[in-house]
Motif scaffolding. Structure first.
Motif, PDB file in Angstrom:
ATOM      1  N   HIS A 182     -13.820 -23.463   2.497  1.00  0.00           N
ATOM      2  CA  HIS A 182     -15.146 -22.869   2.485  1.00  0.00           C
ATOM      3  C   HIS A 182     -15.808 -23.074   1.128  1.00  0.00           C
ATOM      4  N   LYS A 183     -15.035 -22.891   0.084  1.00  0.00           N
ATOM      5  CA  LYS A 183     -15.571 -23.115  -1.265  1.00  0.00           C
ATOM      6  C   LYS A 183     -15.997 -24.566  -1.447  1.00  0.00           C
ATOM      7  N   ALA A 184     -15.179 -25.480  -0.950  1.00  0.00           N
ATOM      8  CA  ALA A 184     -15.501 -26.906  -1.083  1.00  0.00           C
ATOM      9  C   ALA A 184     -16.795 -27.243  -0.348  1.00  0.00           C
ATOM     10  N   PHE A 185     -16.954 -26.689   0.868  1.00  0.00           N
ATOM     11  CA  PHE A 185     -18.173 -26.960   1.626  1.00  0.00           C
ATOM     12  C   PHE A 185     -19.404 -26.430   0.904  1.00  0.00           C
ATOM     13  N   LYS A 186     -19.285 -25.225   0.356  1.00  0.00           N
ATOM     14  CA  LYS A 186     -20.424 -24.664  -0.369  1.00  0.00           C
ATOM     15  C   LYS A 186     -20.785 -25.527  -1.576  1.00  0.00           C
ATOM     16  N   GLN A 187     -19.776 -26.074  -2.242  1.00  0.00           N
ATOM     17  CA  GLN A 187     -20.047 -26.917  -3.399  1.00  0.00           C
ATOM     18  C   GLN A 187     -20.717 -28.217  -2.988  1.00  0.00           C
ATOM     19  N   TRP A 188     -20.299 -28.774  -1.843  1.00  0.00           N
ATOM     20  CA  TRP A 188     -20.937 -30.006  -1.348  1.00  0.00           C
ATOM     21  C   TRP A 188     -22.399 -29.750  -1.019  1.00  0.00           C
ATOM     22  N   VAL A 189     -22.664 -28.580  -0.396  1.00  0.00           N
ATOM     23  CA  VAL A 189     -24.052 -28.242  -0.092  1.00  0.00           C
ATOM     24  C   VAL A 189     -24.841 -28.077  -1.381  1.00  0.00           C
ATOM     25  N   ARG A 190     -24.259 -27.361  -2.332  1.00  0.00           N
ATOM     26  CA  ARG A 190     -24.947 -27.140  -3.614  1.00  0.00           C
ATOM     27  C   ARG A 190     -25.218 -28.466  -4.320  1.00  0.00           C
ATOM     28  N   ASP A 191     -24.245 -29.351  -4.352  1.00  0.00           N
ATOM     29  CA  ASP A 191     -24.431 -30.649  -5.006  1.00  0.00           C
ATOM     30  C   ASP A 191     -25.520 -31.472  -4.311  1.00  0.00           C
ATOM     31  N   SER A 192     -25.566 -31.381  -2.992  1.00  0.00           N
ATOM     32  CA  SER A 192     -26.589 -32.132  -2.236  1.00  0.00           C
ATOM     33  C   SER A 192     -27.980 -31.603  -2.538  1.00  0.00           C
ATOM     34  N   LEU A 193     -28.108 -30.286  -2.586  1.00  0.00           N
ATOM     35  CA  LEU A 193     -29.405 -29.677  -2.882  1.00  0.00           C
ATOM     36  C   LEU A 193     -29.838 -29.971  -4.311  1.00  0.00           C
ATOM     37  N   ASP A 194     -28.888 -29.927  -5.249  1.00  0.00           N
ATOM     38  CA  ASP A 194     -29.217 -30.209  -6.650  1.00  0.00           C
ATOM     39  C   ASP A 194     -29.663 -31.654  -6.842  1.00  0.00           C
ATOM     40  N   THR A 197     -20.476 -33.870   3.750  1.00  0.00           N
ATOM     41  CA  THR A 197     -19.171 -34.419   3.376  1.00  0.00           C
ATOM     42  C   THR A 197     -19.311 -35.032   1.991  1.00  0.00           C
ATOM     43  N   PRO A 198     -18.197 -35.344   1.339  1.00  0.00           N
ATOM     44  CA  PRO A 198     -18.304 -36.040   0.046  1.00  0.00           C
ATOM     45  C   PRO A 198     -19.137 -37.323   0.141  1.00  0.00           C
ATOM     46  N   ARG A 199     -19.067 -37.995   1.285  1.00  0.00           N
ATOM     47  CA  ARG A 199     -19.848 -39.226   1.447  1.00  0.00           C
ATOM     48  C   ARG A 199     -21.344 -38.938   1.462  1.00  0.00           C
ATOM     49  N   THR A 200     -21.761 -37.892   2.223  1.00  0.00           N
ATOM     50  CA  THR A 200     -23.196 -37.577   2.257  1.00  0.00           C
ATOM     51  C   THR A 200     -23.667 -37.039   0.907  1.00  0.00           C
ATOM     52  N   VAL A 201     -22.771 -36.362   0.182  1.00  0.00           N
ATOM     53  CA  VAL A 201     -23.140 -35.900  -1.156  1.00  0.00           C
ATOM     54  C   VAL A 201     -23.475 -37.092  -2.052  1.00  0.00           C
ATOM     55  N   GLU A 202     -22.644 -38.124  -1.982  1.00  0.00           N
ATOM     56  CA  GLU A 202     -22.895 -39.321  -2.794  1.00  0.00           C
ATOM     57  C   GLU A 202     -24.197 -39.991  -2.394  1.00  0.00           C
ATOM     58  N   ARG A 203     -24.492 -40.020  -1.120  1.00  0.00           N
ATOM     59  CA  ARG A 203     -25.752 -40.619  -0.692  1.00  0.00           C
ATOM     60  C   ARG A 203     -26.935 -39.780  -1.175  1.00  0.00           C
ATOM     61  N   SER A 204     -26.800 -38.462  -1.086  1.00  0.00           N
ATOM     62  CA  SER A 204     -27.871 -37.587  -1.586  1.00  0.00           C
ATOM     63  C   SER A 204     -28.133 -37.845  -3.064  1.00  0.00           C
ATOM     64  N   ARG A 205     -27.061 -37.989  -3.838  1.00  0.00           N
ATOM     65  CA  ARG A 205     -27.222 -38.266  -5.274  1.00  0.00           C
ATOM     66  C   ARG A 205     -27.850 -39.644  -5.500  1.00  0.00           C
ATOM     67  N   ARG A 206     -27.402 -40.606  -4.723  1.00  0.00           N
ATOM     68  CA  ARG A 206     -27.879 -41.975  -4.893  1.00  0.00           C
ATOM     69  C   ARG A 206     -29.361 -42.105  -4.570  1.00  0.00           C
ATOM     70  N   GLU A 207     -29.823 -41.398  -3.550  1.00  0.00           N
ATOM     71  CA  GLU A 207     -31.201 -41.544  -3.093  1.00  0.00           C
ATOM     72  C   GLU A 207     -32.105 -40.385  -3.515  1.00  0.00           C
ATOM     73  N   GLY A 208     -31.531 -39.346  -4.120  1.00  0.00           N
ATOM     74  CA  GLY A 208     -32.345 -38.218  -4.541  1.00  0.00           C
ATOM     75  C   GLY A 208     -32.972 -37.471  -3.378  1.00  0.00           C
ATOM     76  N   ARG A 209     -32.228 -37.404  -2.281  1.00  0.00           N
ATOM     77  CA  ARG A 209     -32.740 -36.817  -1.040  1.00  0.00           C
ATOM     78  C   ARG A 209     -31.566 -36.198  -0.296  1.00  0.00           C
ATOM     79  N   PHE A 210     -31.718 -34.964   0.164  1.00  0.00           N
ATOM     80  CA  PHE A 210     -30.632 -34.234   0.804  1.00  0.00           C
ATOM     81  C   PHE A 210     -30.304 -34.862   2.156  1.00  0.00           C
ATOM     82  N   TYR A 211     -29.089 -35.448   2.255  1.00  0.00           N
ATOM     83  CA  TYR A 211     -28.641 -36.081   3.492  1.00  0.00           C
ATOM     84  C   TYR A 211     -27.517 -35.275   4.131  1.00  0.00           C
ATOM     85  N   LEU A 212     -27.489 -35.310   5.459  1.00  0.00           N
ATOM     86  CA  LEU A 212     -26.426 -34.692   6.233  1.00  0.00           C
ATOM     87  C   LEU A 212     -25.890 -35.698   7.234  1.00  0.00           C
ATOM     88  N   GLU A 213     -24.678 -35.470   7.651  1.00  0.00           N
ATOM     89  CA  GLU A 213     -24.150 -36.246   8.772  1.00  0.00           C
ATOM     90  C   GLU A 213     -24.481 -35.481  10.043  1.00  0.00           C
TER      91      GLU A 213
END
Length: 465
Positions: A96-108, A203-219
């Motif tokens: 649960h903590k990991a998921f929250k961090q992935w969401v936070r990283d995607s939003l940031d 997921t870690p993959r969507t987090v990386e895409r969000s960072r790469r494109e500066g846009r919140f992505y989800l699977e």
């Protein structure tokens, strides 16, 4: 309402949406839809603890505990007690903590989101009640609560959260642990089917895409209805989708939802396609039956008049079902019979007409021009549809028929009535000969003008060369 009455016409997903989550929201809003016939207490559709996605798992039960023991005989712990035993004093899991961090990283990673917080209270308008979403954030002046569905959650808990955010200027996005649609538990089905059959996760993959494109992505994973052989089948689709590409709205039963693919909208369109497909199949059988009978009759293959009348009566009843009245007897209507002789000769006669004593299609053309002028345009349409114009030209050794047809085109182009077709049998002809329905329904004058212009253009080009 009985359970059978409720289930009728609904698939599994619609039962989950309409009978469970929608019923919970309606009860919270003070307008329960289903009531016990004995104690009048509010009720909803509940489920047995089995995996099958089938109506056999559902039953009506009370929404509140007040009359369970006296009215239904339910025993055991109430939902609040089960929740307390399940979560009280338990530490938050690492996943649960990991998921929250992935969401936070995607939003940031997406500058459109601000004021992102984890596990902080969201107070109601009166600062009296609160909820504590996994993650909350702001985008375009709107507050968002993001909840991560990792474990079993009672449907009334989901409904309470939806109601709270709806009433306190908030919007929700539910995220899943995984997107294996076939293994969803009922609590996940509650969300998935109420969410227009869409599910999302980070997921870690969507987090990386969000960072790469500066846009919140989800699977995302969702179902798409497809028509195959007359049957609608749901096909699972998985794609990454940006948060700003999601649609957030409320379904007809008042449930807030987020989706990338509008399953309900496409299902309605697919059902219309299915209806049209089924109607086309019925019409094809009806059309084939009529054609088989009439061609056989024209060829003299039905010698027994009683049998002919019996078959024709069957056709009359069949066409009457769709509002088309055939003559009482086959070949009774002269105009219709001429059209059918011309049409089926072009389609089945190859180089020789059927149902009339001529040796070539060109001879039939001369006859129609002289005796059946109102049928000539339909004959030409059918010849073109079945590639028989070349056959007629080859048979017209003197070129006389070709000359007559040019005169006919000129007459039609000028709007003269001599060769204008009769239209009383258009509904039947359009069904019997769909291959020419479009050109047959068009104004012959306009079609003739286009043909003449094309011919003149070809002559002009030939002269230039």
């Amino acid at each position: 309402m009985t359970l059978d009455e409720f289930m009728e016409g609904r698939d599994y997903g619609e039962v989950v949406r309409d009978g469970r989550l929608a019923a919970e929201l309606e009860m919270l809003d003070g307008t329960p839809r289903y009531a016990c016939p004995y104690c009048k207490d509010a009720m909803a559709v509940r489920s047995k603890a089995i995996r099958a996605r089938s109506e056999i798992r559902f039953y009506f039960d009370h929404l509140t505990a007040r009359h369970r023991e006296t009215c239904t005989g339910r025993k055991g712990h109430l939902p609040k007690a089960i929740l307390a035993r399940k979560f009280c004093l338990h530490k938050e899991g690492a996943l649960h903590k990991a998921f929250k961090q992935w969401v936070r990283d995607s939003l940031d990673a997406d500058p459109a989101f601000t004021s992102t917080k984890e596990e902080e209270r969201w107070w109601d308008m009166e600062h009296y009640k609160w909820r504590q979403p996994d993650v909350q954030t702001t985008r375009d002046g709107r507050r968002w609560a993001i909840e991560i569905q990792l474990s079993t959650t009672f449907v009334h808990v989901i409904a309470e959260r939806m109601k709270f955010y709806r009433e306190n200027a908030g919007h929700m996005l539910w995220l899943f642990k995984d997107l294996d649609l076939e293994t969803f538990r009922l609590s996940e089905d509650d969300l998935f089917f109420s969410n227009n059959r869409n599910a999302f996760r980070v997921t870690p993959r969507t987090v990386e895409r969000s960072r790469r494109e500066g846009r919140f992505y989800l699977e995302g994973a969702w179902l798409e209805p497809r028509l195959k052989g007359g049957t609608i089948k749901d096909v699972e689709v998985r794609k990454d989708v940006a948060f700003d590409a999601l649609v957030f709205d409320t379904c007809s039963r008042g449930i807030p939802r987020a989706y990338a693919f509008d399953y309900e909208g496409h299902k309605a369109l697919t059902e219309k396609e299915q209806t049209a497909w089924r109607e086309a199949q019925v019409w094809e059988r009806r059309r084939n039956a009529f054609e088989s009978f009439y061609v056989a009759m024209l060829r003299g293959e039905i010698e027994d008049y009683k049998e002919r009348d019996r078959l024709w009566d069957e056709l009359r009843r069949s066409f009457a079902e769709v509002g088309i009245t055939l003559p009482q007897y086959a070949q009774e209507d002269t105009e219709l019979d001429r059209l059918l002789v011309a049409g089926y000769s072009a389609k089945h006669g190859q180089r020789k007409p059927i149902g009339i004593g001529f040796e070539t299609l060109a001879e039939l053309g001369h006859h129609i021009h002289k005796v059946w002028p109102k049928t000539l345009w339909f004959y030409r349409c059918m010849l073109r549809a079945y590639g028989q114009l070349r056959t007629v030209l080859d048979q017209d050794r003197t070129g006389k028929l070709q000359g007559k047809m040019k005169q006919v085109l000129a007459s039609l182009s000028d709007g003269e009535p001599a060769f204008q077709p009769q239209r009383s049998w258009d509904p039947l002809l359009a069904r019997l000969f769909p291959e020419v329905a479009g050109v047959w329904a068009a104004d012959p004058s306009q079609v003739a003008k286009a043909v003449l212009l094309a011919s003149e253009r070809l002559v002009s080009e030939a002269d230039m060369t």
